[in-house]
Design a protein around this motif. Structure first.
Motif, PDB file in Angstrom:
ATOM      1  N   TYR A  33      -4.645  -3.962   5.443  1.00  0.00           N
ATOM      2  CA  TYR A  33      -3.531  -4.474   4.645  1.00  0.00           C
ATOM      3  C   TYR A  33      -2.287  -4.613   5.525  1.00  0.00           C
ATOM      4  CZ  TYR A  33      -6.599  -1.991   1.359  1.00  0.00           C
ATOM      5  OH  TYR A  33      -7.686  -1.499   0.670  1.00  0.00           O
ATOM      6  N   TYR A  35       1.943  -4.672   4.803  1.00  0.00           N
ATOM      7  CA  TYR A  35       3.056  -4.511   3.876  1.00  0.00           C
ATOM      8  C   TYR A  35       4.366  -4.732   4.623  1.00  0.00           C
ATOM      9  CZ  TYR A  35      -0.152  -1.920   0.786  1.00  0.00           C
ATOM     10  OH  TYR A  35      -1.185  -1.546  -0.030  1.00  0.00           O
ATOM     11  N   LEU A  43       7.477  -0.831  -0.874  1.00  0.00           N
ATOM     12  CA  LEU A  43       6.526  -1.576  -0.048  1.00  0.00           C
ATOM     13  C   LEU A  43       5.925  -2.708  -0.859  1.00  0.00           C
ATOM     14  CD1 LEU A  43       6.402   1.475   1.198  1.00  0.00           C
ATOM     15  CD2 LEU A  43       4.443   0.543   2.389  1.00  0.00           C
ATOM     16  N   LEU A  45       2.978  -5.853  -0.695  1.00  0.00           N
ATOM     17  CA  LEU A  45       1.792  -6.302   0.010  1.00  0.00           C
ATOM     18  C   LEU A  45       1.931  -7.764   0.414  1.00  0.00           C
ATOM     19  CD1 LEU A  45      -1.142  -5.575   0.852  1.00  0.00           C
ATOM     20  CD2 LEU A  45      -1.862  -6.457  -1.383  1.00  0.00           C
ATOM     21  N   TYR A  48      -4.103  -9.042   2.664  1.00  0.00           N
ATOM     22  CA  TYR A  48      -5.095  -7.989   2.784  1.00  0.00           C
ATOM     23  C   TYR A  48      -6.421  -8.605   3.222  1.00  0.00           C
ATOM     24  CZ  TYR A  48      -6.870  -9.586  -1.725  1.00  0.00           C
ATOM     25  OH  TYR A  48      -7.392 -10.353  -2.750  1.00  0.00           O
ATOM     26  N   ASN A  50     -10.548  -7.374   2.669  1.00  0.00           N
ATOM     27  CA  ASN A  50     -11.483  -6.373   2.150  1.00  0.00           C
ATOM     28  C   ASN A  50     -12.610  -6.077   3.129  1.00  0.00           C
ATOM     29  OD1 ASN A  50     -10.069  -6.057  -0.229  1.00  0.00           O
ATOM     30  ND2 ASN A  50     -11.286  -7.541  -1.371  1.00  0.00           N
ATOM     31  N   ALA A  97     -12.097  -1.192  -0.073  1.00  0.00           N
ATOM     32  CA  ALA A  97     -10.981  -1.708  -0.861  1.00  0.00           C
ATOM     33  C   ALA A  97     -10.718  -0.805  -2.058  1.00  0.00           C
ATOM     34  CB  ALA A  97     -11.286  -3.126  -1.324  1.00  0.00           C
ATOM     35  N   GLY A  98      -9.435  -0.488  -2.283  1.00  0.00           N
ATOM     36  CA  GLY A  98      -9.048   0.325  -3.420  1.00  0.00           C
ATOM     37  C   GLY A  98      -9.036   1.813  -3.159  1.00  0.00           C
ATOM     38  N   GLN A 101      -5.335   4.567   1.270  1.00  0.00           N
ATOM     39  CA  GLN A 101      -4.923   3.792   2.437  1.00  0.00           C
ATOM     40  C   GLN A 101      -4.205   4.687   3.436  1.00  0.00           C
ATOM     41  OE1 GLN A 101      -2.808   0.210   1.358  1.00  0.00           O
ATOM     42  NE2 GLN A 101      -4.255  -0.283  -0.266  1.00  0.00           N
TER      43      GLN A 101
ATOM     44  N   ARG B  31      -6.482   4.434 -11.015  1.00  0.00           N
ATOM     45  CA  ARG B  31      -6.263   5.178  -9.780  1.00  0.00           C
ATOM     46  C   ARG B  31      -4.780   5.183  -9.444  1.00  0.00           C
ATOM     47  NH1 ARG B  31     -10.018   2.555  -5.703  1.00  0.00           N
ATOM     48  NH2 ARG B  31     -11.043   2.222  -7.681  1.00  0.00           N
ATOM     49  N   TYR B  33      -1.855   6.934  -6.636  1.00  0.00           N
ATOM     50  CA  TYR B  33      -1.650   7.655  -5.379  1.00  0.00           C
ATOM     51  C   TYR B  33      -0.200   8.104  -5.268  1.00  0.00           C
ATOM     52  CZ  TYR B  33      -5.990   5.351  -3.958  1.00  0.00           C
ATOM     53  OH  TYR B  33      -7.285   4.911  -3.889  1.00  0.00           O
ATOM     54  N   VAL B  92      -3.324   1.321  -8.560  1.00  0.00           N
ATOM     55  CA  VAL B  92      -4.342   0.277  -8.431  1.00  0.00           C
ATOM     56  C   VAL B  92      -4.665  -0.217  -9.823  1.00  0.00           C
ATOM     57  CG1 VAL B  92      -6.691  -0.279  -7.709  1.00  0.00           C
ATOM     58  CG2 VAL B  92      -5.313   1.315  -6.376  1.00  0.00           C
ATOM     59  N   GLY B  96      -9.312  -3.839  -9.804  1.00  0.00           N
ATOM     60  CA  GLY B  96      -8.636  -4.457  -8.670  1.00  0.00           C
ATOM     61  C   GLY B  96      -8.690  -3.556  -7.464  1.00  0.00           C
ATOM     62  N   ASN B  97      -8.095  -3.999  -6.394  1.00  0.00           N
ATOM     63  CA  ASN B  97      -8.089  -3.153  -5.209  1.00  0.00           C
ATOM     64  C   ASN B  97      -6.766  -3.174  -4.472  1.00  0.00           C
ATOM     65  OD1 ASN B  97      -8.053  -5.595  -3.819  1.00  0.00           O
ATOM     66  ND2 ASN B  97     -10.254  -5.669  -3.716  1.00  0.00           N
ATOM     67  N   MET B  98      -5.753  -3.796  -5.060  1.00  0.00           N
ATOM     68  CA  MET B  98      -4.451  -3.843  -4.405  1.00  0.00           C
ATOM     69  C   MET B  98      -3.536  -2.778  -4.984  1.00  0.00           C
ATOM     70  SD  MET B  98      -3.580  -7.815  -3.657  1.00  0.00           S
ATOM     71  CE  MET B  98      -3.717  -8.406  -5.322  1.00  0.00           C
ATOM     72  N   LEU B  99      -2.801  -2.123  -4.074  1.00  0.00           N
ATOM     73  CA  LEU B  99      -1.828  -1.128  -4.485  1.00  0.00           C
ATOM     74  C   LEU B  99      -0.499  -1.787  -4.814  1.00  0.00           C
ATOM     75  CD1 LEU B  99      -2.111   1.899  -2.018  1.00  0.00           C
ATOM     76  CD2 LEU B  99      -2.843   1.774  -4.382  1.00  0.00           C
ATOM     77  N   PHE B 101       3.350  -0.492  -5.306  1.00  0.00           N
ATOM     78  CA  PHE B 101       4.155   0.694  -5.070  1.00  0.00           C
ATOM     79  C   PHE B 101       5.368   0.741  -5.980  1.00  0.00           C
ATOM     80  CE2 PHE B 101       2.705   2.978  -1.275  1.00  0.00           C
ATOM     81  CZ  PHE B 101       1.716   2.123  -0.826  1.00  0.00           C
TER      82      PHE B 101
END
Lengths: 112, 111
Positions: A33, A35, A43, A45, A48, A50, A97-98, A101, B31, B33, B92, B96-99, B101
């Motif tokens: 990824y 950022y 942050l 994105l 990215y 995968n 992915a997911g 990180q 999910r 973090y 997340v 999906g798989n993108m964070l 923030f």
């Protein structure tokens, strides 16, 4: 030591110039990824990937491009830098992915 | 669009005190973090919370997740100066798989 490296550490760039930020990881992570971090905005994105050979757009992709020719490297290119691209850029990777990180040390970029 | 909001944005507290940082998010997520960032440094992973009611603790930090309320908390117990940093939550989106923030909470612990 396993982890993520980024280069350069910092850079001052004239507007209109082309610049590639480098990112390499040695953890054999599939996902990577990019950022940008701006004061007060957290942050965001940019792009990215995968898995090697695939890329996708994040929240703020305009003005940036990426490639993922292999598992380890994920370079970010600014084709023609503009002052609004002044920021701190972080590369990150995750096993899949997911998942959690892990972040590199960052590149501080100033576009004048 | 997934939005993640943290509050407070800035927190100054005395050593030995307790406090809680809040992280609200706008859509269903499976999910969440928590990361820590020291000034001028990179982000360090603290916790990952995977289910409703999940609680994780490490030292003086404890994180919890309420997926029904779309809320996570980071509780600080008996703060010490070494905890001074900026704390980010990241979410997340389901399937999906993108964070995404939050804007971060800058914590300063004074002696």
């Amino acid at each position: 030591i396993a982890g993520i490296t980024q280069a350069p550490t910092s850079q001052i760039l004239a507007a209109g110039r082309r610049m590639t930020l480098r990112c390499t990881q040695d953890m054999r992570h599939n996902a990577m990824y990019w950022y940008r971090q701006d004061l007060g905005l957290g942050l965001r994105l940019i792009h990215y990937s995968n898995t090697a050979g695939t890329t996708g757009k994040g929240e703020v992709p305009d003005g940036y491009s990426v490639s993922r020719a292999n598992t380890d490297d994920f370079p970010l290119t600014l084709a023609s830098a503009v002052p609004s691209q002044t920021s701190v850029y972080f590369c990150a990777s995750s096993r899949e992915a997911g998942e959690t990180q892990y972040f590199g040390p960052g590149t501080r970029l100033l576009v004048l | 669009e997934l939005k993640v909001e943290q509050n407070p944005l800035f927190l100054s507290m005395q050593e030995g005190k307790n406090y809680t940082i809040y992280c609200n998010y706008s859509t269903t997520s499976d999910r969440l973090y928590w990361y820590r960032q020291d000034p001028g440094k990179s982000l360090e992973s603290l916790f990952v919370l995977l289910s409703n009611g999940a609680v994780k603790q490490e030292g003086r930090l404890m994180a919890s997740l309420d997926t029904k309320a779309r809320l996570s908390t980071l509780h600080i117990t008996a703060a010490v100066h070494d905890l001074s940093a900026t704390y980010f939550c990241a979410v997340v989106r389901n399937a999906g798989n993108m964070l995404t923030f939050g804007g971060g909470t800058r914590l300063m612990v004074k002696p």
